[in-house]
Design a protein around this motif. Structure first.
Motif, PDB file in Angstrom:
ATOM      1  N   LYS A   1     -64.454  -4.338   9.854  1.00  0.00           N
ATOM      2  CA  LYS A   1     -65.820  -3.750  10.033  1.00  0.00           C
ATOM      3  C   LYS A   1     -66.521  -4.618   9.101  1.00  0.00           C
ATOM      4  O   LYS A   1     -67.697  -5.350   9.388  1.00  0.00           O
ATOM      5  N   GLU A   2     -66.050  -5.005   7.846  1.00  0.00           N
ATOM      6  CA  GLU A   2     -66.844  -5.793   6.915  1.00  0.00           C
ATOM      7  C   GLU A   2     -66.847  -7.212   7.430  1.00  0.00           C
ATOM      8  O   GLU A   2     -68.014  -7.854   7.117  1.00  0.00           O
ATOM      9  N   LEU A   3     -65.745  -7.812   8.004  1.00  0.00           N
ATOM     10  CA  LEU A   3     -65.799  -9.086   8.446  1.00  0.00           C
ATOM     11  C   LEU A   3     -66.772  -9.224   9.600  1.00  0.00           C
ATOM     12  O   LEU A   3     -67.329 -10.371   9.870  1.00  0.00           O
ATOM     13  N   ALA A   4     -66.632  -8.118  10.529  1.00  0.00           N
ATOM     14  CA  ALA A   4     -67.770  -8.358  11.438  1.00  0.00           C
ATOM     15  C   ALA A   4     -69.064  -8.447  11.058  1.00  0.00           C
ATOM     16  O   ALA A   4     -69.939  -9.089  11.809  1.00  0.00           O
ATOM     17  N   LYS A   5     -69.616  -7.685  10.065  1.00  0.00           N
ATOM     18  CA  LYS A   5     -70.878  -7.789   9.596  1.00  0.00           C
ATOM     19  C   LYS A   5     -71.117  -9.312   8.824  1.00  0.00           C
ATOM     20  O   LYS A   5     -72.235  -9.608   8.754  1.00  0.00           O
TER      21      LYS A   5
ATOM     22  N   PHE B   1     -57.400 -10.972   4.176  1.00  0.00           N
ATOM     23  CA  PHE B   1     -58.794 -10.356   4.167  1.00  0.00           C
ATOM     24  C   PHE B   1     -59.558 -11.350   3.452  1.00  0.00           C
ATOM     25  O   PHE B   1     -60.636 -11.663   3.806  1.00  0.00           O
ATOM     26  N   GLU B   2     -59.167 -11.536   2.026  1.00  0.00           N
ATOM     27  CA  GLU B   2     -59.843 -12.307   1.094  1.00  0.00           C
ATOM     28  C   GLU B   2     -59.815 -13.779   1.729  1.00  0.00           C
ATOM     29  O   GLU B   2     -60.977 -14.436   1.314  1.00  0.00           O
TER      30      GLU B   2
ATOM     31  N   LEU C   1     -54.814  -6.310   8.437  1.00  0.00           N
ATOM     32  CA  LEU C   1     -56.501  -5.860   8.385  1.00  0.00           C
ATOM     33  C   LEU C   1     -56.504  -4.427   8.616  1.00  0.00           C
ATOM     34  O   LEU C   1     -55.992  -4.156   9.467  1.00  0.00           O
ATOM     35  N   THR C   2     -57.342  -3.899   7.735  1.00  0.00           N
ATOM     36  CA  THR C   2     -57.678  -2.499   7.980  1.00  0.00           C
ATOM     37  C   THR C   2     -58.821  -2.370   8.915  1.00  0.00           C
ATOM     38  O   THR C   2     -59.566  -3.435   8.847  1.00  0.00           O
ATOM     39  N   ASP C   3     -59.290  -1.102   9.347  1.00  0.00           N
ATOM     40  CA  ASP C   3     -60.300  -0.937   9.845  1.00  0.00           C
ATOM     41  C   ASP C   3     -61.782  -1.297   8.990  1.00  0.00           C
ATOM     42  O   ASP C   3     -62.926  -1.839   9.699  1.00  0.00           O
ATOM     43  N   ALA C   4     -61.583  -0.836   7.886  1.00  0.00           N
ATOM     44  CA  ALA C   4     -62.678  -1.176   7.091  1.00  0.00           C
ATOM     45  C   ALA C   4     -62.988  -2.408   6.769  1.00  0.00           C
ATOM     46  O   ALA C   4     -64.015  -3.091   6.725  1.00  0.00           O
ATOM     47  N   GLN C   5     -61.897  -3.350   6.539  1.00  0.00           N
ATOM     48  CA  GLN C   5     -61.957  -4.645   6.406  1.00  0.00           C
ATOM     49  C   GLN C   5     -62.325  -5.313   7.818  1.00  0.00           C
ATOM     50  O   GLN C   5     -63.214  -6.251   7.753  1.00  0.00           O
TER      51      GLN C   5
ATOM     52  N   ALA D   1     -60.714 -12.297  13.731  1.00  0.00           N
ATOM     53  CA  ALA D   1     -60.220 -11.784  12.615  1.00  0.00           C
ATOM     54  C   ALA D   1     -58.728 -11.684  12.565  1.00  0.00           C
ATOM     55  O   ALA D   1     -58.028 -11.712  11.753  1.00  0.00           O
ATOM     56  N   ARG D   2     -58.307 -10.947  13.672  1.00  0.00           N
ATOM     57  CA  ARG D   2     -56.960 -10.319  13.942  1.00  0.00           C
ATOM     58  C   ARG D   2     -56.337 -11.680  14.025  1.00  0.00           C
ATOM     59  O   ARG D   2     -54.988 -11.866  13.775  1.00  0.00           O
TER      60      ARG D   2
END
Length: 420
Positions: free
Chosen positions: A388-392, A410-411, A382-386, A400-401
């Protein structure tokens, strides 16, 4: 079977409100249900009251194959007879005032999920002798789980030694499962789990922009259902014995289902979370005859309900029965935390669940999950952007990790989260 009994009881409570108050029997039922939430404790027990002989006869009459096509055998019927699910809840205030989560501070968009530690709950699945096969407790915002794995395996006619064989083959990172299979209590900090949803910008427990039900539509639905139940459900006072009142509640099954379908269908799309896959037509296999439930009231309060599951069979011979019972006790047992529980973290639990879903072999980090063969190809970290999106969407970074390390992309994580 639980659905049949519970739905009947809940329908009674709903139908007994308001417009059916003119019926004396319905008045008794209405007042009896009102008392359920007045106390500070309550216990419900749903059990199969059918004897082994009744279960065998019912299976034969309904065409249940089982036992290599020869019908249900006596051993299986004996194991099923008397099975029960008991629920107990208690608090420091009337149950009708309980809120599972409280808004500790801030606005609704920035609320802190704080569990009410005064609420104590237990769920117990037991056999006919009262031996606990699975038990869950919630005390002081902590969850406790105990499973008699060998007892469950034995119940379905398998060799209990299989449990030891499975436990031996489990990988080290599925320690939580090993503890459960060994018959130990495990504990999970539920408040810690709730707090995780607040970390890493996870301030919403539901996906951003998720549709919510229209209050007016909800009101319309409730009124429609009440109208249907008022017109179709009837009550008959059967008298009393030893201080216990007996009331027979009945309704024409097919008419009730058809009319409830017509009431829900027009507003189903306004409840996207509750009616995701609402059928296009009402069930056609509902019997076209009256079915009913026996309600028993003690000292004006709900005591128990008995439902004969054989009423729902397409064709059934006279004398064939399959009774199930829902009993209520306002003085539920005091739920206590076990003293020897092994502490389990959220990450341990996620690894255990996903590991079992992958076939119990424990997928290697970065491996994808093949529906048929378990671990498969590697997935991208997972990338940092992903993250962050999952956290939202309410998925904390640590969780998530953990999903990702067990082979979920991620999907995959996003889709499961959005589906609730």
């Amino acid at each position: 079977m639980p659905v049949a009994v519970t739905a009947s009881v809940l329908a009674t409570g709903l139908a007994a409100c308001g417009t059916v108050e003119q019926l004396s029997a319905a008045q008794k039922v209405s007042k009896a249900f009102d008392k359920v939430g007045d106390g500070k404790s309550a216990g419900f027990k749903l059990s199969i009251d059918a004897t082994p002989e009744q279960i065998v006869a019912f299976a034969k009459a309904t065409g249940e194959k089982g036992a290599e096509g020869g019908g249900m055998d006596e051993k299986s019927a004996k194991a099923m007879s008397g099975l029960s699910i008991a629920v107990a809840v208690s608090a420091d205030k009337p149950l009708k005032e309980i809120e599972a989560f409280k808004n500790a501070k801030g606005s609704a968009a920035d609320k802190d999920l704080t569990l009410d530690k005064s609420v104590r709950i237990s769920y117990v699945i037991a056999d006919r002798n009262g031996t606990s096969l699975l038990e869950y407790r919630q005390v002081d915002a902590k969850g406790y789980l105990h499973v008699d794995a060998k007892g469950l395996v034995k119940l379905v006619g398998e060799d209990p030694s299989q449990v030891d064989a499975v436990s031996k083959d489990l990988p080290a990172d599925m320690g939580a499962v090993k503890e459960v299979l060994a018959g130990k209590w495990i504990s999970l900090d539920l408040q810690e789990l709730a707090d995780e949803a607040k970390k890493n910008d996870g301030k919403k427990a539901t996906p951003s922009g998720a549709p919510t039900a229209d209050p007016e539509a909800a009101k319309q639905l409730v009124n429609s259902l009440k109208d249907v139940l008022t017109r179709t459900v009837t009550y008959e006072d059967k008298g009393s014995k030893d201080g216990t009142e007996h009331i027979w509640m009945s309704a024409p099954a097919r008419q009730l289902v058809d009319e409830m379908f017509k009431a829900v269908k027009p507003v189903a799309d306004k409840f996207p979370q509750q009616f995701k896959k609402f059928p296009s037509q009402a069930p056609s296999d509902v019997p076209d005859r009256k079915v009913g439930v026996d309600l028993y009231l003690k000292d004006g309060a709900f005591s128990s309900a008995t439902f004969d599951f054989a009423q729902l069979a397409d064709k059934i011979e006279p004398g064939v029965n399959f009774p199930v019972k829902l009993a209520f006790d306002k003085s539920a047992p005091n739920v206590q935390a076990p003293g020897d529980a092994v502490k389990t973290t959220t990450e341990d639990l996620m690894k255990a669940v996903l590991g079992l879903a992958a076939g119990g072999t424990g997928p290697r980090p970065g491996a994808g999950l093949d529906p048929e063969n378990g671990p498969a190809t590697a997935v991208a970290p997972l990338t940092d952007a992903q993250l962050k999106e999952l956290a939202k969407l309410g998925v904390p970074e640590t969780q998530a990790r953990a999903f990702n390390s067990l082979g979920m992309s991620f999907e995959d994580i996003k889709e499961i989260t959005q589906q609730g």
